[in-house]
Scaffold this active site. Structure first.
Site, PDB file in Angstrom:
ATOM      1  N   SER A   1     -21.341  17.332  36.780  1.00  0.00           N
ATOM      2  CA  SER A   1     -21.355  16.146  36.503  1.00  0.00           C
ATOM      3  C   SER A   1     -20.328  15.695  36.652  1.00  0.00           C
ATOM      4  O   SER A   1     -19.234  16.204  37.254  1.00  0.00           O
ATOM      5  CB  SER A   1     -21.975  15.654  35.460  1.00  0.00           C
ATOM      6  OG  SER A   1     -20.636  16.288  33.974  1.00  0.00           O
TER       7      SER A   1
ATOM      8  N   HIS B   1     -17.014 -10.751  25.943  1.00  0.00           N
ATOM      9  CA  HIS B   1     -16.649  -9.411  26.909  1.00  0.00           C
ATOM     10  C   HIS B   1     -16.694  -9.813  28.066  1.00  0.00           C
ATOM     11  O   HIS B   1     -17.457  -9.803  29.008  1.00  0.00           O
ATOM     12  CB  HIS B   1     -17.233  -8.729  26.345  1.00  0.00           C
ATOM     13  CG  HIS B   1     -16.889  -8.229  25.340  1.00  0.00           C
ATOM     14  ND1 HIS B   1     -15.852  -6.930  25.433  1.00  0.00           N
ATOM     15  CD2 HIS B   1     -16.903  -7.962  24.122  1.00  0.00           C
ATOM     16  CE1 HIS B   1     -15.594  -6.236  24.109  1.00  0.00           C
ATOM     17  NE2 HIS B   1     -16.534  -6.744  23.696  1.00  0.00           N
TER      18      HIS B   1
ATOM     19  N   CYS C   1     -12.208  -9.669  22.816  1.00  0.00           N
ATOM     20  CA  CYS C   1     -12.339  -9.198  21.716  1.00  0.00           C
ATOM     21  C   CYS C   1     -11.307  -9.444  20.522  1.00  0.00           C
ATOM     22  O   CYS C   1     -10.792  -9.946  19.793  1.00  0.00           O
ATOM     23  CB  CYS C   1     -13.269  -8.123  21.982  1.00  0.00           C
ATOM     24  SG  CYS C   1     -14.166  -8.144  20.511  1.00  0.00           S
TER      25      CYS C   1
ATOM     26  N   GLU D   1     -15.299  -9.214  31.131  1.00  0.00           N
ATOM     27  CA  GLU D   1     -15.439  -8.548  32.110  1.00  0.00           C
ATOM     28  C   GLU D   1     -16.970  -7.835  32.790  1.00  0.00           C
ATOM     29  O   GLU D   1     -16.971  -7.370  33.404  1.00  0.00           O
ATOM     30  CB  GLU D   1     -14.188  -7.446  31.736  1.00  0.00           C
ATOM     31  CG  GLU D   1     -15.319  -6.196  30.689  1.00  0.00           C
ATOM     32  CD  GLU D   1     -14.715  -7.038  29.178  1.00  0.00           C
ATOM     33  OE1 GLU D   1     -14.642  -7.945  28.976  1.00  0.00           O
ATOM     34  OE2 GLU D   1     -15.173  -6.105  28.388  1.00  0.00           O
TER      35      GLU D   1
END
Ligand code: GLN
Length: 557
Positions: free
Chosen positions: A26, A530, A399, A532
């Protein structure tokens, strides 16, 4: 928030489906491969959507510790998902629906719910076929919702793992149902062991066998490795793995993930995919604006140094930056748009519990504190905020980073020494950050998963504030993920002492943005949401751009 699902498998349009599976190990970039293929097909004028399947029992990613799983990416509808969903949104430049994310837990939950509602009409409900059928229904539903020509589904984990067998079974069933419209890509790793100095194909051959034993055959192999794969090894894989040599795509390590689609196109990947799926197209995908972005990302005229102070960086002896992936990418996009090269440094907040460390912050042009939870590293963050506020270093708090900025102000400017956030000290005499009323009930009932204030909400902005000027509008929509808020009881006192709450919920009850006026500080801004999650390569986020610009100006002074 739960998406209504149908049990019908009838399609509205002749969709095509691509599955991305991983071989060998992975973490070699299945998500970026999926996003890149999506971008290439979209750049050929096709409508594309992308799904992620996570093999966890967790119903969503919200209950997983970020150091275990990476960033929790919140979709527009509030679903807490895997960071790959963020990659899809960033590469495709569009929002992705909640139906496009599933975990083993969410699939079982739905099958059991349907069984309880007698939707299986007295049948034996079994792991096979009912679990893969539910998976297939969701994939088809996602294709319908997006009206997609091509739907790309990335299956988490690695072939051969116990956990994703049922998802591979879904792929097999779909391929049997519509052979010409389903295609499988395996992203595999080809190591070059130092002691041998040669790229080895055997692990990939083994992974392909393992995939085949599930009745699934790869049409393409993306050959990840430290260096490009050569023709000899492409031929070898073709011979042993039953794929065409021109379907073995070279994918060496690159400096930037944004190079990946451009590299894939060098091997004509999207054209070959279209041939197999019977999609009429010619030549190369039109990547003009993407290539311009990549060029800009490499040609910054000057550097800007940003420190990100967080608590989730350390994992054993390794440093994880994935936990704040969207934040880091957002800083990059804004920097590139300003023709700057960002140098981003990750600093662990615990470090700053020792105040002697604070002077090291002078090295940075700007400091950002991202979202977070709990008590670890909090005093360090508060010390950092006090330092950058007093030393006029541009600050952007997201946040928790906003809540702590308000708390620091209450402690040091309002002189409420025993001020705290209810999250870490519910008995403090001044709970400047308090739990939101509806959240209190949820916490009392122990309803923790998927129960925060999640997803997109509207906020209104104060005219001529720093925020309103950055956004160039007075109404915004941003994504949220929190349980606590600025306690309304303290808003007046905080405002009298200089904090401007320049963004609030439309009814003015929730403080969404705080800022210090330009006369007090060059740039000090915190947001409860948020931003982003909305930053994209081709459309950087205005608040990040304002922050990076202020940081760069700070460098000059
Ligand atoms: N822990 C804070 C809250 O729940 C902030 C959350 C966050 O930073 N995402 O309100």
């Amino acid at each position: 928030m739960a998406t209504k699902r149908t049990t019908s498998t009838k399609e509205k349009k002749e969709h095509r489906y691509i599955f991305i599976v991983g071989g060998v190990m992975s973490g070699v970039g299945k998500g970026i491969a999926s996003s890149s293929i999506a971008l290439l097909l979209q750049s050929r004028g096709l409508t594309v959507t992308a799904l992620k399947i996570d093999p966890y029992i967790n119903v969503d990613a919200g209950t997983m510790n970020p150091t275990e799983h990476g960033e929790v990416f919140v979709l527009e509808n509030g679903l807490e998902t895997d960071q790959d969903m963020g990659n899809y949104e960033r590469f495709l430049g569009k929002n992705i629906s909640g139906i496009n994310y599933m975990t083993t837990g969410s699939v079982y939950q739905d099958v059991i719910r349907k069984e309880r509602n007698l939707e299986y009409k007295g049948k034996n409900v079994e792991v096979v076929p009912h679990i893969p059928e539910e998976v297939i229904n969701r994939i088809k539903k996602a294709a319908d919702v997006a009206e997609a020509d091509v739907t790309i589904t990335e299956i988490g984990g690695t072939v051969g793992e116990y956990q994703n067998v049922l998802f591979l079974e879904a792929v097999r069933m779909m391929k049997t149902e519509m052979p010409g419209r389903v295609l499988v890509v395996m992203v595999s790793y080809l190591p070059v062991p130092g002691s041998i100095g040669e790229m080895k194909t055997k692990p990939t051959q083994t992974a392909v066998r393992s995939l085949n034993s599930a009745g699934v055959f790869a049409d393409f192999i993306i050959a990840r490795g430290p260096v490009p794969i050569d023709q000899k090894r492409k031929d070898k894989i073709a011979q042993f793995c039953n794929v065409r040599a021109d379907h073995v795509i070279s994918a060496p390590d690159v400096a930037s993930v944004y190079d990946v689609p451009v590299n894939f196109e060098k091997d004509n990947l999207s054209l070959r995919i279209c041939e197999i799926l019977g999609i009429k197209t010619r030549g190369q995908a039109n990547l003009t604006s993407w290539k311009n972005f990549v060029k800009r990302s490499k040609n910054g005229k000057d550097t800007v140094k940003i420190a990100v102070v967080g608590k989730y960086f350390n994992s054993g002896d390794f440093v994880l930056s994935d936990v704040y992936l969207s934040v880091l990418e957002a800083i990059k996009y804004s920097s590139y748009a300003l023709n700057l090269k960002p140098q981003i440094t990750y600093l662990s907040s615990q470090l700053f519990e020792d105040k002697k460390q604070l002077k090291n912050l002078k090295e940075y042009d700007g400091v950002l504190i991202p979202g977070g939870f709990g008590a670890t590293g909090i005093q360090g963050k508060l010390n950092v905020i006090e330092y950058v506020r007093k030393n006029s270093i541009p600050y952007f708090g997201i946040c928790y980073g906003m809540q702590l900025a308000v708390l620091e102000y209450a402690q040091n400017v309002l002189r409420l020494k025993d001020a705290s956030t209810e999250e870490i000290n519910p008995h403090a005499s001044h709970l400047v950050i308090g739990v939101m009323p509806d959240q209190r009930e949820k916490i009392a009932r122990g309803e923790m998963g998927g129960s925060m204030r999640l997803g997109e909400y509207t906020a209104k902005l104060t005219k001529r504030s720093i925020a309103a000027r950055a956004y160039n509008t007075q109404e915004i929509k941003e994504r949220h993920r929190h349980r606590y808020e600025v306690n309304p009881v303290y808003i007046e006192r905080l405002s009298q002492k200089g904090i401007v709450f320049s963004g609030t919920s439309p009814d003015e009850t929730l403080m969404e943005i705080m800022e210090l006026p330009g006369a007090i500080h060059p740039f000090f801004l915190g947001v409860q949401f948020h931003p982003e999650f909305h930053a994209r390569p081709l459309t950087p986020h205005p608040l990040f751009t304002a922050f990076v610009k202020a940081a760069y100006e700070n460098k000059d002074t």
